[in-house]
Enzyme design. Structure first.
Site, PDB file in Angstrom:
ATOM      1  N   LYS A  21     -38.338  50.196 -64.209  1.00 47.60           N
ATOM      2  CA  LYS A  21     -38.893  51.454 -63.692  1.00 47.60           C
ATOM      3  C   LYS A  21     -39.959  51.987 -64.648  1.00 47.60           C
ATOM      4  O   LYS A  21     -39.723  52.903 -65.445  1.00 47.60           O
ATOM      5  CB  LYS A  21     -37.773  52.476 -63.486  1.00 47.60           C
ATOM      6  CG  LYS A  21     -38.114  53.604 -62.520  1.00 47.60           C
ATOM      7  CD  LYS A  21     -36.866  54.402 -62.192  1.00 47.60           C
ATOM      8  CE  LYS A  21     -37.181  55.597 -61.306  1.00 47.60           C
ATOM      9  NZ  LYS A  21     -37.583  55.207 -59.931  1.00 47.60           N
TER      10      LYS A  21
ATOM     11  N   LEU B 170     -36.858  47.702 -56.791  1.00 51.08           N
ATOM     12  CA  LEU B 170     -36.141  48.534 -57.733  1.00 51.08           C
ATOM     13  C   LEU B 170     -34.658  48.544 -57.372  1.00 51.08           C
ATOM     14  O   LEU B 170     -34.303  48.619 -56.192  1.00 51.08           O
ATOM     15  CB  LEU B 170     -36.690  49.959 -57.700  1.00 51.08           C
ATOM     16  CG  LEU B 170     -36.029  50.930 -58.677  1.00 51.08           C
ATOM     17  CD1 LEU B 170     -36.379  50.582 -60.121  1.00 51.08           C
ATOM     18  CD2 LEU B 170     -36.437  52.365 -58.366  1.00 51.08           C
TER      19      LEU B 170
ATOM     20  N   TYR C 232     -39.432  55.487 -66.899  1.00 47.20           N
ATOM     21  CA  TYR C 232     -38.996  56.819 -66.473  1.00 47.20           C
ATOM     22  C   TYR C 232     -37.749  56.710 -65.616  1.00 47.20           C
ATOM     23  O   TYR C 232     -37.378  55.639 -65.141  1.00 47.20           O
ATOM     24  CB  TYR C 232     -40.115  57.547 -65.712  1.00 47.20           C
ATOM     25  CG  TYR C 232     -40.333  57.078 -64.292  1.00 47.20           C
ATOM     26  CD1 TYR C 232     -39.846  57.820 -63.208  1.00 47.20           C
ATOM     27  CD2 TYR C 232     -41.032  55.899 -64.019  1.00 47.20           C
ATOM     28  CE1 TYR C 232     -40.051  57.394 -61.898  1.00 47.20           C
ATOM     29  CE2 TYR C 232     -41.243  55.478 -62.719  1.00 47.20           C
ATOM     30  CZ  TYR C 232     -40.750  56.224 -61.666  1.00 47.20           C
ATOM     31  OH  TYR C 232     -40.946  55.795 -60.373  1.00 47.20           O
TER      32      TYR C 232
ATOM     33  N   GLU D 232     -40.131  47.183 -50.169  1.00 40.69           N
ATOM     34  CA  GLU D 232     -39.634  48.559 -50.264  1.00 40.69           C
ATOM     35  C   GLU D 232     -40.631  49.478 -49.572  1.00 40.69           C
ATOM     36  O   GLU D 232     -41.660  49.033 -49.076  1.00 40.69           O
ATOM     37  CB  GLU D 232     -39.524  48.991 -51.730  1.00 40.69           C
ATOM     38  CG  GLU D 232     -38.715  48.083 -52.612  1.00 40.69           C
ATOM     39  CD  GLU D 232     -38.716  48.565 -54.056  1.00 40.69           C
ATOM     40  OE1 GLU D 232     -37.774  49.280 -54.412  1.00 40.69           O
ATOM     41  OE2 GLU D 232     -39.644  48.222 -54.803  1.00 40.69           O
TER      42      GLU D 232
END
Length: 288
Positions: free
Chosen positions: A149, A206, A33, A181
């Site tokens: 992702k 990411l 996504y 993160e």
């Protein structure tokens, strides 16, 4: 008011958009996504988001549903269909419906499932900017390819729920005593000397589009920057902390694990950088 969504070549009312129970995105989280911000009715940093979509698809041997330029035209039409001025477009590509549940990849004749929808939300004047957010630390249990992702987001959902159960807004994820993160955003600290520190790119995090834009702005504005791993202890003793993503831009952090960060208010450098980013974003979207 019902939204128009895009699904497999058609713009339809959200109540009439249906995906097969045998879709591999539903059964195996076999899907990727992207989320692109929309400001002033226009897409922000969308080329970079679509490039990352292509990279994620390639990593999973997943076929793009159509060329990237065509995807962008569909996004722009969806913005018009829903009269979206500020918010985001969510885009998802799954490997499709293989006819039954089977771990093996289907043959090349199976068509990917392609979904997009809009979400109206405040980006510029979000209340979390002025009040700041509270975070808790938590072990990072996600898979080892966080640079892809995918829709396999149960671990981030559990992290957010853990934070809420501990009177916090979000979780800072920790692996081997190093911050990776936040649950759905990149993490930053600012040390006592005013240096901005964020973890370097790797498969552990990411590759944030907003993170990349911020790094360019930091350099352009003469601010100090270090791309390096940092520890939970460094975060707890930082002058400032903030998180960044496509739909938060920058949110200041005022507490971590119950410890006040700085003076317990959104930090000066954090807010300065956010103002620079918002100014750039407005110029980019108003000037199209």
């Amino acid at each position: 008011m019902s939204r128009t969504v895009y699904l497999n070549g058609q713009f339809v009312d959200e109540q009439h958009a249906h995906v097969s129970v045998f879709d591999r995105g539903f059964l195996f989280a076999d899907a990727v996504y992207e989320v692109s911000a929309v400001l002033n009715g226009r897409l922000l940093d969308n080329d970079a988001h679509l490039a990352r979509l292509a990279r994620s698809c390639e990593a999973l041997q997943l076929t793009l549903p159509c060329p990237l330029a065509e995807i962008e035209q569909l996004q722009k039409r969806l913005i018009v269909e829903n009269q979206l001025q500020e918010g985001a477009i969510y885009l998802q590509v799954s490997r499709g419906n293989s006819g039954d549940r089977n771990f093996d990849f289907p043959d090349a004749s199976v068509t990917p499932t392609f979904l997009m929808f809009t979400q109206a939300r405040p980006l510029v004047n979000h209340p979390n900017v002025q009040r700041g957010i509270r975070m808790v630390s938590l072990e990072d249990i996600r898979w080892q390819r966080r640079d892809i992702k995918t829709v396999g987001l149960l671990a981030p959902c559990l992290a957010k729920e853990y934070a809420h159960q501990h009177q916090a807004d979000d979780a800072l994820l920790i692996e081997n005593d190093l911050v990776t993160e936040a649950s759905s955003s990149n993490a930053w600290i600012i040390d006592e000397h005013g240096c901005l520190i964020t973890r370097p790119l790797s498969t552990h995090i990411l590759h944030g589009i907003t993170r990349h834009a911020l790094i360019e702005l930091i350099r352009e504005n003469g601010l100090q920057l270090e791309e390096r791993p940092f520890s939970l202890d460094e975060a707890l003793n930082a002058r400032e902390i903030f998180i960044s993503s496509a739909t938060t831009f920058i949110w200041p952090v005022i507490a971590l694990d119950g410890k006040t960060i700085g003076d317990g208010k959104p930090g000066k450098i954090t807010l300065q950088l956010r103002d620079i980013y918002v100014r750039m974003a407005n110029q980019a979207t108003e000037g199209e």
